[in-house]
Design a protein around this motif. Structure first.
Motif, PDB file in Angstrom:
ATOM      1  N   GLU A  23      30.408  37.708  41.633  1.00  0.00           N
ATOM      2  CA  GLU A  23      31.240  38.630  40.830  1.00  0.00           C
ATOM      3  C   GLU A  23      32.260  39.315  41.740  1.00  0.00           C
ATOM      4  OE1 GLU A  23      31.203  38.778  37.697  1.00  0.00           O
ATOM      5  OE2 GLU A  23      29.223  38.075  37.045  1.00  0.00           O
TER       6      GLU A  23
ATOM      7  N   GLU B  15      35.466  39.284  41.925  1.00  0.00           N
ATOM      8  CA  GLU B  15      36.635  39.915  41.293  1.00  0.00           C
ATOM      9  C   GLU B  15      36.318  41.331  40.825  1.00  0.00           C
ATOM     10  OE1 GLU B  15      39.596  39.208  37.446  1.00  0.00           O
ATOM     11  OE2 GLU B  15      38.383  37.549  38.218  1.00  0.00           O
ATOM     12  N   THR B  16      35.151  41.497  40.233  1.00  0.00           N
ATOM     13  CA  THR B  16      34.742  42.826  39.762  1.00  0.00           C
ATOM     14  C   THR B  16      34.509  43.777  40.927  1.00  0.00           C
ATOM     15  OG1 THR B  16      33.710  41.902  37.772  1.00  0.00           O
ATOM     16  CG2 THR B  16      33.011  44.104  38.446  1.00  0.00           C
TER      17      THR B  16
ATOM     18  N   VAL C  66      36.155  50.259  35.615  1.00  0.00           N
ATOM     19  CA  VAL C  66      35.544  49.181  36.397  1.00  0.00           C
ATOM     20  C   VAL C  66      34.100  49.501  36.775  1.00  0.00           C
ATOM     21  CG1 VAL C  66      37.713  48.258  37.277  1.00  0.00           C
ATOM     22  CG2 VAL C  66      36.580  50.117  38.518  1.00  0.00           C
TER      23      VAL C  66
ATOM     24  N   ARG D 111      32.063  48.482  33.857  1.00  0.00           N
ATOM     25  CA  ARG D 111      31.961  47.025  33.794  1.00  0.00           C
ATOM     26  C   ARG D 111      30.954  46.509  34.817  1.00  0.00           C
ATOM     27  NH1 ARG D 111      36.991  46.023  33.980  1.00  0.00           N
ATOM     28  NH2 ARG D 111      37.362  45.092  36.037  1.00  0.00           N
ATOM     29  N   LEU D 112      30.965  47.107  36.012  1.00  0.00           N
ATOM     30  CA  LEU D 112      30.030  46.693  37.057  1.00  0.00           C
ATOM     31  C   LEU D 112      28.584  46.912  36.612  1.00  0.00           C
ATOM     32  CD1 LEU D 112      29.486  45.751  39.978  1.00  0.00           C
ATOM     33  CD2 LEU D 112      29.654  48.151  40.681  1.00  0.00           C
TER      34      LEU D 112
END
Length: 217
Positions: free
Chosen positions: A79, A81-82, A129, A132-133
């Motif tokens: 992951e 990009e995150t 973000v 989202r993580l």
């Protein structure tokens, strides 16, 4: 001759009265200006002090995020990009926060900080973000059970609560200051003395404006 002297005396008396009236008006204006200046200084110092409480908590939050990323990437290395988005958003927020700390209340820098904080988001509110993580971390039972991860989540949530409460205190102080500078007679002197309007600290997310709810489930 006596009549002329009387007229001159009357003229001098009238001039003296006018000068006295002018002097009284000037004295009143001076006292109003001094009183207004002192009040605005006190109110400006109050909201700047209120922001310093936010600054302490924001710095604490920014310091925790790299530790969070280090903990997570061992489980979520794909992951990338995150994880990079979290670090980038964190760095942008740090930069915006440093600019605000130099001049709390400045409209442009406060807006930039609000936007940066919205992008970074909140653990407790599940936004940005960070939200989202943590949403992605739900798919990793071992990560959810990691002691360090749980500790960081708890610390971040606690810090976000403190930021929210401090932000409310700051915004209340800003409202009091802005109201004081807009009413008469302060409105006459505020611009003259350099007391511009102060900006609220608002995060551009409806969820972020709610009081965070603590959850470690």
């Amino acid at each position: 001759m006596s009549l002329l002297l009387a007229q001159e005396a009357g003229g001098l008396g009238g001039t003296a009265i006018i000068l006295i009236v002018i002097g009284v008006i000037v004295a009143i204006l001076v006292f109003l200006a001094i009183g207004t200046y002192n009040k605005l200084v006190q109110l400006r110092n109050r909201y700047k002090n209120a922001y310093s409480q936010i600054d302490v908590q924001l710095k604490r939050r920014y310091d925790l995020i790299p530790n969070l990323v280090e903990t997570v990437k061992g489980y979520m290395s794909h992951e990338r990009e995150t994880l990079e988005a979290v670090i980038q958003a964190r760095n942008a927020a740090v930069s915006a926060s440093n600019q605000v700390a130099a001049n709390p209340g400045d409209p442009e820098t406060m807006k930039r900080l609000g936007a940066a904080e919205a992008d970074l988001g909140s653990v407790s509110a599940g936004t940005g973000v960070l939200g989202r993580l943590f949403a992605l971390s739900e798919a990793y039972p071992d990560l959810k059970a990691n002691t360090n991860m749980l500790s960081l989540q708890e610390e971040l949530t606690s810090t976000e609560n403190k930021v929210a409460f401090s932000r409310q205190a700051y915004n209340d102080a800003v409202m009091t200051y802005n109201t004081a500078r807009e009413v008469f007679p302060a409105v006459i002197f505020a611009g003259m003395f350099g007391f511009g309007p102060a900006q609220f600290f608002e995060v551009d997310s409806p969820k972020e404006r709610e009081a965070p709810r603590v959850s470690f489930s």
